[in-house]
Scaffold this motif. Structure first.
Motif, PDB file in Angstrom:
ATOM      1  N   ARG A  59     -13.620   3.267  -1.466  1.00 63.24           N
ATOM      2  CA  ARG A  59     -13.877   2.864  -0.077  1.00 63.24           C
ATOM      3  C   ARG A  59     -13.406   1.441   0.184  1.00 63.24           C
ATOM      4  N   PHE A  60     -13.779   0.514  -0.679  1.00 61.99           N
ATOM      5  CA  PHE A  60     -13.369  -0.877  -0.480  1.00 61.99           C
ATOM      6  C   PHE A  60     -11.859  -1.043  -0.643  1.00 61.99           C
ATOM      7  N   THR A 102      -7.606  -1.481  -7.331  1.00 59.61           N
ATOM      8  CA  THR A 102      -6.221  -1.843  -7.034  1.00 59.61           C
ATOM      9  C   THR A 102      -5.421  -0.631  -6.585  1.00 59.61           C
ATOM     10  N   VAL A 103      -5.615   0.502  -7.277  1.00 54.41           N
ATOM     11  CA  VAL A 103      -4.908   1.729  -6.879  1.00 54.41           C
ATOM     12  C   VAL A 103      -5.318   2.144  -5.467  1.00 54.41           C
ATOM     13  N   ALA A 104      -6.598   2.077  -5.159  1.00 52.06           N
ATOM     14  CA  ALA A 104      -7.060   2.468  -3.826  1.00 52.06           C
ATOM     15  C   ALA A 104      -6.525   1.548  -2.741  1.00 52.06           C
ATOM     16  N   SER A 105      -6.295   0.246  -3.066  1.00 57.44           N
ATOM     17  CA  SER A 105      -5.810  -0.707  -2.064  1.00 57.44           C
ATOM     18  C   SER A 105      -4.298  -0.677  -1.895  1.00 57.44           C
ATOM     19  N   LEU A 106      -3.582  -0.033  -2.831  1.00 57.91           N
ATOM     20  CA  LEU A 106      -2.123  -0.046  -2.765  1.00 57.91           C
ATOM     21  C   LEU A 106      -1.502   1.342  -2.624  1.00 57.91           C
ATOM     22  N   CYS A 107      -2.197   2.375  -3.035  1.00 60.18           N
ATOM     23  CA  CYS A 107      -1.607   3.720  -3.071  1.00 60.18           C
ATOM     24  C   CYS A 107      -2.262   4.617  -2.021  1.00 60.18           C
ATOM     25  N   ALA A 108      -1.724   5.821  -1.914  1.00 60.99           N
ATOM     26  CA  ALA A 108      -2.251   6.780  -0.940  1.00 60.99           C
ATOM     27  C   ALA A 108      -3.663   7.206  -1.318  1.00 60.99           C
ATOM     28  N   LEU A 109      -4.406   7.689  -0.326  1.00 61.23           N
ATOM     29  CA  LEU A 109      -5.799   8.087  -0.547  1.00 61.23           C
ATOM     30  C   LEU A 109      -5.888   9.214  -1.567  1.00 61.23           C
TER      31      LEU A 109
END
Length: 389
Positions: free
Chosen positions: A140-141, A91-98
């Motif tokens: 990655r996803f 969820t963090v990867a899909s909503l926040c900066a890399l």
């Protein structure tokens, strides 16, 4: 029925909590301490907060990892509470900066390695590989999901902008319709008013007929204006038009008004008349209207002929006049050489809009001709209906 995102997240959180609780019952068979009341409480605390993972992704990630650490330190089977940290990292990867996602991935990998280090049954090489592999895959996803969401938002913005442009184009088309309507009826009114004033004392019946024509033309002009304004309002409200636009069945009325203005008009129909797409009929009607208006204003003493030819895949419309060979013909010639007024431009635009062609120019024997060709094949009709809507 569409489920609201918040409800969907809550259902996912409940489902994962139930799966963890069921999986916890297998702890004894895996060589770990069976779950007690404290263990089940930790399972609930690790799963239910996932319902708020979209609203507060970082807070949920930190909380699930904290509960995971307490759960592992209590000697329970680590696999039971891994769902929370995994889903929260995604969820963090899909909503926040890399950069934020990478930092959270390092945190998850560190916690995962700690769980392997305190476990007497784990292979550190396997634990490290799993920790790094899961973190990289989830990040990655998550990044791919974020990019897909951004592309979807961009697509919606482009669709909204295209819809605004289409509305603007439709309003421009309606504005051209208003120009044609007003120009035609005002030309008839002007000619009839001049005639009535000229013969008011010497020929009262002719004057009364001219005034009657003025009354009819002005009433029809008001009806057309109301119809166009209704279309504008309904375009803003998203409703369908309730009043039909003029079609080929009203060309006879058009010819009658021109005859009342002193121009004999002959109406001929060749081929078998058939219903056509509303856009085709409206286009043909407006072109005939503009052509006859030009005859009335500029051709002087002449005769006009309107011919409708129904062919298998097209409709041909021609409006011709004999002309008087005098100064009035020169006026139209100058207009044509200069590219025409708004009415002539409107003819060409209409023909192009409905996939047809138009020619406007002087005849070899004198006078002028307007010839319109419109396709009526199945594919063209579908496009014309879309354009006329």
């Amino acid at each position: 029925m569409r489920i609201r995102p918040q409800v969907a997240d809550a259902l996912i959180a409940v489902a994962l909590t139930c799966v963890s609780a069921v999986l916890g019952k297998e702890s004894g068979s895996q060589g770990w301490d069976p779950l007690d009341a404290w263990g089940y409480l930790l399972v609930v605390l690790a799963g239910l907060p996932l319902a708020f993972r979209v609203r507060a992704p970082l807070a949920v990630l930190l909380w699930t990892h904290l509960v995971f650490l307490v759960y592992v330190a209590s000697g329970y089977w680590p696999v039971v509470t891994t769902f929370g940290p995994l889903l929260s990292l995604y969820t963090v990867a899909s909503l926040c900066a890399l950069r934020t996602a990478v930092g959270c991935g390092v945190l998850m990998a560190g916690v995962w390695i700690y769980a392997g280090a305190v476990s007497p049954r784990g292979s550190m090489a396997s634990v490290v590989t799993q920790a790094l592999g899961f973190a990289l895959v989830l990040i990655r996803f998550g990044v791919l999901a974020r990019r897909s969401a951004e592309l979807a938002r961009q697509l919606r913005r482009e669709q909204a902008e295209r819809a605004r442009r289409e509305v603007a184009a439709e309003r421009g088309r309606i504005a051209r319709e208003l120009h044609d309507v007003v120009a035609h009826h005002m030309s008839v009114i002007s000619v009839q008013a001049g005639l009535a004033g000229f013969v008011f004392a010497s020929d009262p019946p002719t004057a009364r007929a001219a005034l009657s024509t003025i009354s009819g033309a002005s009433a029809e002009a008001l009806d057309e204006l109301r119809r166009m304004l209704q279309v504008l309002r309904e375009a803003e409200d998203g409703a369908a038009p309730v009043a039909p636009m003029p079609g080929l069945d009203r060309i006879g009325e058009l010819a009658d008004r021109i005859r009342a203005g002193g121009i004999p008009v002959t109406l001929r129909t060749l081929g078998t008349p058939r219903p056509l797409a509303p856009g085709v009929e409206l286009c043909a009607y407006r072109v005939v209207q503009e052509a006859l208006t030009n005859v009335l204003k500029h051709a002087g003493k002449t005769r006009a002929e309107v011919q409708l030819r129904y062919e298998r895949h097209q409709l041909m419309v021609s409006v011709t006049n004999e002309g008087d060979g005098g100064e009035r013909e020169g006026v139209i010639s100058d207009r044509l050489r200069a590219g025409g007024g708004h009415g002539l431009i409107g003819m060409r635009e209409r023909a192009k809009l409905y996939g047809g062609s138009i020619s406007v120019g002087p005849r070899s024997g004198g006078g002028f001709a307007v010839t319109l060709t419109l396709p009526t094949s199945a594919g063209a009709v579908q496009g014309e209906e879309d354009a006329s809507g």
